[in-house]
Design a protein around this motif. Sequence first.
Motif, PDB file in Angstrom:
ATOM      1  N   MET A 166       0.777  -1.148   0.109  1.00 46.41           N
ATOM      2  CA  MET A 166      -0.045  -0.152   0.063  1.00 46.41           C
ATOM      3  C   MET A 166       0.803   1.261   0.124  1.00 46.41           C
ATOM      4  SD  MET A 166      -2.630   1.075   2.876  1.00 46.41           S
ATOM      5  CE  MET A 166      -4.119   0.310   2.675  1.00 46.41           C
ATOM      6  N   SER A 167       0.683   1.991  -1.039  1.00 43.98           N
ATOM      7  CA  SER A 167       1.405   3.130  -0.980  1.00 43.98           C
ATOM      8  C   SER A 167       0.617   4.351  -0.166  1.00 43.98           C
ATOM      9  CB  SER A 167       1.811   3.985  -2.252  1.00 43.98           C
ATOM     10  OG  SER A 167       0.593   4.399  -2.855  1.00 43.98           O
ATOM     11  N   TRP A 168       1.656   5.516   0.109  1.00 42.68           N
ATOM     12  CA  TRP A 168       0.862   6.672   0.970  1.00 42.68           C
ATOM     13  C   TRP A 168      -0.305   6.972   0.273  1.00 42.68           C
ATOM     14  CZ3 TRP A 168       0.826  11.564  -0.545  1.00 42.68           C
ATOM     15  CH2 TRP A 168       1.828  11.913  -1.592  1.00 42.68           C
ATOM     16  N   LEU A 169      -0.510   7.104  -1.136  1.00 40.28           N
ATOM     17  CA  LEU A 169      -1.637   7.435  -1.888  1.00 40.28           C
ATOM     18  C   LEU A 169      -2.789   6.811  -1.461  1.00 40.28           C
ATOM     19  CD1 LEU A 169      -0.312   8.924  -5.214  1.00 40.28           C
ATOM     20  CD2 LEU A 169      -1.737  10.124  -3.500  1.00 40.28           C
ATOM     21  N   ASP A 170      -2.843   5.436  -1.445  1.00 44.74           N
ATOM     22  CA  ASP A 170      -3.763   4.546  -1.223  1.00 44.74           C
ATOM     23  C   ASP A 170      -4.537   4.773   0.258  1.00 44.74           C
ATOM     24  OD1 ASP A 170      -2.121   1.804  -2.832  1.00 44.74           O
ATOM     25  OD2 ASP A 170      -3.430   3.152  -3.906  1.00 44.74           O
ATOM     26  N   TYR A 171      -3.555   5.181   1.020  1.00 42.10           N
ATOM     27  CA  TYR A 171      -4.167   5.645   2.439  1.00 42.10           C
ATOM     28  C   TYR A 171      -5.226   6.577   2.342  1.00 42.10           C
ATOM     29  CZ  TYR A 171      -4.232   6.814   7.348  1.00 42.10           C
ATOM     30  OH  TYR A 171      -4.510   7.071   8.556  1.00 42.10           O
ATOM     31  N   PHE A 172      -5.053   7.558   1.713  1.00 46.49           N
ATOM     32  CA  PHE A 172      -5.961   8.571   1.556  1.00 46.49           C
ATOM     33  C   PHE A 172      -7.241   8.267   0.902  1.00 46.49           C
ATOM     34  CE2 PHE A 172      -4.022  11.782   3.832  1.00 46.49           C
ATOM     35  CZ  PHE A 172      -2.547  11.646   3.602  1.00 46.49           C
ATOM     36  N   ARG A 173      -6.911   7.465  -0.420  1.00 45.29           N
ATOM     37  CA  ARG A 173      -7.994   7.128  -1.258  1.00 45.29           C
ATOM     38  C   ARG A 173      -8.863   6.037  -0.291  1.00 45.29           C
ATOM     39  NH1 ARG A 173      -4.647   4.818  -5.616  1.00 45.29           N
ATOM     40  NH2 ARG A 173      -4.038   6.702  -5.879  1.00 45.29           N
ATOM     41  N   ALA A 174      -8.062   5.003   0.327  1.00 34.83           N
ATOM     42  CA  ALA A 174      -8.958   4.176   0.977  1.00 34.83           C
ATOM     43  C   ALA A 174      -9.869   4.607   2.266  1.00 34.83           C
ATOM     44  CB  ALA A 174      -8.141   3.058   1.868  1.00 34.83           C
ATOM     45  N   THR A 175      -9.343   5.795   2.922  1.00 33.36           N
ATOM     46  CA  THR A 175     -10.327   6.308   4.014  1.00 33.36           C
ATOM     47  C   THR A 175     -11.438   7.197   2.996  1.00 33.36           C
ATOM     48  OG1 THR A 175      -8.698   8.304   3.930  1.00 33.36           O
ATOM     49  CG2 THR A 175      -8.632   6.833   5.532  1.00 33.36           C
ATOM     50  N   ARG A 176     -11.219   7.620   1.997  1.00 30.94           N
ATOM     51  CA  ARG A 176     -12.346   8.480   1.380  1.00 30.94           C
ATOM     52  C   ARG A 176     -13.538   7.719   0.857  1.00 30.94           C
ATOM     53  NH1 ARG A 176     -10.915  11.966  -3.757  1.00 30.94           N
ATOM     54  NH2 ARG A 176      -9.308  10.397  -3.450  1.00 30.94           N
ATOM     55  N   LYS A 177     -12.999   6.333   0.262  1.00 32.13           N
ATOM     56  CA  LYS A 177     -13.774   5.677  -0.340  1.00 32.13           C
ATOM     57  C   LYS A 177     -15.305   5.174   0.590  1.00 32.13           C
ATOM     58  CE  LYS A 177     -12.114   2.793  -3.302  1.00 32.13           C
ATOM     59  NZ  LYS A 177     -11.115   1.675  -3.396  1.00 32.13           N
ATOM     60  N   GLU A 178     -16.289   5.046   0.117  1.00 33.21           N
ATOM     61  CA  GLU A 178     -17.665   4.530   0.731  1.00 33.21           C
ATOM     62  C   GLU A 178     -17.442   3.023   1.024  1.00 33.21           C
ATOM     63  OE1 GLU A 178     -21.074   5.691   1.153  1.00 33.21           O
ATOM     64  OE2 GLU A 178     -20.014   7.580   1.288  1.00 33.21           O
ATOM     65  N   GLU A 179     -17.846   2.409   2.092  1.00 35.09           N
ATOM     66  CA  GLU A 179     -17.737   1.017   2.264  1.00 35.09           C
ATOM     67  C   GLU A 179     -18.748   0.264   1.549  1.00 35.09           C
ATOM     68  OE1 GLU A 179     -16.111  -0.911   5.284  1.00 35.09           O
ATOM     69  OE2 GLU A 179     -14.729   0.573   4.930  1.00 35.09           O
ATOM     70  N   ALA A 180     -18.165  -0.618   0.907  1.00 35.40           N
ATOM     71  CA  ALA A 180     -18.971  -1.424   0.185  1.00 35.40           C
ATOM     72  C   ALA A 180     -19.482  -2.544   1.021  1.00 35.40           C
ATOM     73  CB  ALA A 180     -18.310  -2.038  -0.928  1.00 35.40           C
ATOM     74  N   PRO A 181     -20.713  -3.227   0.719  1.00 36.60           N
ATOM     75  CA  PRO A 181     -20.925  -4.483   1.644  1.00 36.60           C
ATOM     76  C   PRO A 181     -20.056  -5.509   1.338  1.00 36.60           C
ATOM     77  CG  PRO A 181     -22.456  -4.080  -0.011  1.00 36.60           C
ATOM     78  CD  PRO A 181     -21.863  -2.984  -0.284  1.00 36.60           C
ATOM     79  N   PRO A 182     -19.758  -6.279   2.519  1.00 42.10           N
ATOM     80  CA  PRO A 182     -18.973  -7.306   2.215  1.00 42.10           C
ATOM     81  C   PRO A 182     -19.685  -8.405   1.213  1.00 42.10           C
ATOM     82  CG  PRO A 182     -19.324  -7.067   4.364  1.00 42.10           C
ATOM     83  CD  PRO A 182     -20.150  -6.035   3.780  1.00 42.10           C
ATOM     84  N   SER A 183     -18.517  -8.989   0.439  1.00 43.36           N
ATOM     85  CA  SER A 183     -19.193  -9.783  -0.645  1.00 43.36           C
ATOM     86  C   SER A 183     -18.615 -11.279  -0.526  1.00 43.36           C
ATOM     87  CB  SER A 183     -18.508  -9.404  -2.104  1.00 43.36           C
ATOM     88  OG  SER A 183     -17.026  -9.309  -1.775  1.00 43.36           O
ATOM     89  N   ALA A 184     -17.942 -11.567   0.580  1.00 41.98           N
ATOM     90  CA  ALA A 184     -17.731 -13.121   0.852  1.00 41.98           C
ATOM     91  C   ALA A 184     -19.100 -13.843   1.312  1.00 41.98           C
ATOM     92  CB  ALA A 184     -16.718 -12.962   1.915  1.00 41.98           C
ATOM     93  N   SER A 185     -19.780 -13.368   1.791  1.00 42.52           N
ATOM     94  CA  SER A 185     -20.839 -14.026   2.057  1.00 42.52           C
ATOM     95  C   SER A 185     -21.887 -14.386   0.996  1.00 42.52           C
ATOM     96  CB  SER A 185     -21.840 -13.242   3.312  1.00 42.52           C
ATOM     97  OG  SER A 185     -22.194 -12.058   2.608  1.00 42.52           O
ATOM     98  N   ALA A 186     -21.954 -13.451  -0.111  1.00 44.99           N
ATOM     99  CA  ALA A 186     -22.537 -13.764  -1.437  1.00 44.99           C
ATOM    100  C   ALA A 186     -21.971 -14.894  -2.112  1.00 44.99           C
ATOM    101  CB  ALA A 186     -22.612 -12.357  -2.234  1.00 44.99           C
ATOM    102  N   ALA A 187     -20.363 -14.855  -1.984  1.00 47.32           N
ATOM    103  CA  ALA A 187     -19.634 -16.036  -2.579  1.00 47.32           C
ATOM    104  C   ALA A 187     -20.117 -17.330  -2.130  1.00 47.32           C
ATOM    105  CB  ALA A 187     -18.299 -15.679  -2.529  1.00 47.32           C
ATOM    106  N   LYS A 188     -20.056 -17.317  -0.754  1.00 45.97           N
ATOM    107  CA  LYS A 188     -20.482 -18.477   0.114  1.00 45.97           C
ATOM    108  C   LYS A 188     -21.765 -19.133  -0.460  1.00 45.97           C
ATOM    109  CE  LYS A 188     -20.749 -20.868   4.348  1.00 45.97           C
ATOM    110  NZ  LYS A 188     -21.163 -20.579   5.816  1.00 45.97           N
ATOM    111  N   GLU A 189     -22.826 -18.226  -0.213  1.00 47.06           N
ATOM    112  CA  GLU A 189     -24.119 -18.785  -0.802  1.00 47.06           C
ATOM    113  C   GLU A 189     -24.120 -19.098  -1.998  1.00 47.06           C
ATOM    114  OE1 GLU A 189     -27.810 -15.661  -0.377  1.00 47.06           O
ATOM    115  OE2 GLU A 189     -26.575 -15.504   1.530  1.00 47.06           O
TER     116      GLU A 189
END
Lengths: 96, 273
Positions: free
Chosen positions: A1-24
């Motif tokens: 993770m570069s330092w730019l990603d740090y800011f990008r990640a904090t800005r982004k909206e949280e998407a719903p976790p997708s792992a449970s969809a994968a399992k189902e």
Amino acid sequence: MSWLDYFRATRKEEAPPSASAAKERLQIVLAHERIGRTREDFLPKLQQELVAVVARYVAIDPGKVKLDLDRGGDMSTLAIEIELPAPSPGRQAAAS
Amino acid sequence: MAQVIVVTSGKGGVGKTTTSAAVATGLAQRGKKTVVIDFDVGLRNLDLIMGVERRVVFDIVNVIQGEARLNQALIRDKRVDTLAILPASQTRDKDALTREGVSTIIEELSADFDYILCDSPAGIEKGALLALYFADQAIVVTNPEVSSVRDSDRILGVLQSKSKRAEEKKDKVKEHLLVTRYDPNRVERGEMLKLEDVREILAIPLLGVIPENESVLKASNTGTPVIMDTESVAGQAYKDAVGRFLGEDLPHRFLEPAKKPGLFQRLFGGRAA
């Protein structure tokens, strides 16, 4: 993770976790594939036998039989549609 | 009698060859006489991952077609003296592999080795079927991802119906699940299937979990089986898996996210080892 990603990640909206969809989705698709693995495809034979039974009682056109299997998660449906020929005028008269 | 182990997955790119190289090396390091065979005729890569690509003279197809003796085709590893590699052919097509030919080779190897590892090609075609046909045990390599899990399930079905043991109605092939490229951080964020989910769906005994790790690419860059990188988490996880394969009871490691990097590391792009 570069330092730019740090800011990008904090800005982004949280998407719903997708792992449970994968399992189902996996559980559903595998349940069906495992059935197919242990048994040969029984639909053509089922159709043949059903048509034979119905034909014993009613004159039907074997070409006008529709078979649908819908495999869902909790419930699967088997729909059989047999089109009965229009009663011939002669037989109708006899019946009435 | 040697134990024949197939490393298989159905899906490509999940880590079969990496696993074959690591497990074969690990077994050999433990003093077991081990040979690893590349079944991917036409797309051989085990030689590169094992770092012996410049020593390939003859290959499995040459042996099957009687152009070379098995001993001429076997490459003895220079790092671990109980380890040998039988490369696949790069130029022939898949049909050059025959069941009789492979059977003869495995029989001959059985006399000299404790373990024969078969590195399967992807898919469920001839090469893959031959790689698993003679197996006593199977290591099913699976990524925590839908297509890989589905293909692993499929290959388990093939093992149970198309292997020699299945055809002869003997005890079934002993199955081991190896989950690779596992990323505990993504699992924690709900972006990746949990280990428990994969185990529940495939329902076979777990041999190990190899975390997603930079050391794997580094190892393939240099042609060193990653298990020899004893500092790396992937190397250690493979070592544990080999221990479990030999019957040791070892706890699974690297299932939780590593300690969060500090502010300094985050700002300057520090990477975990």
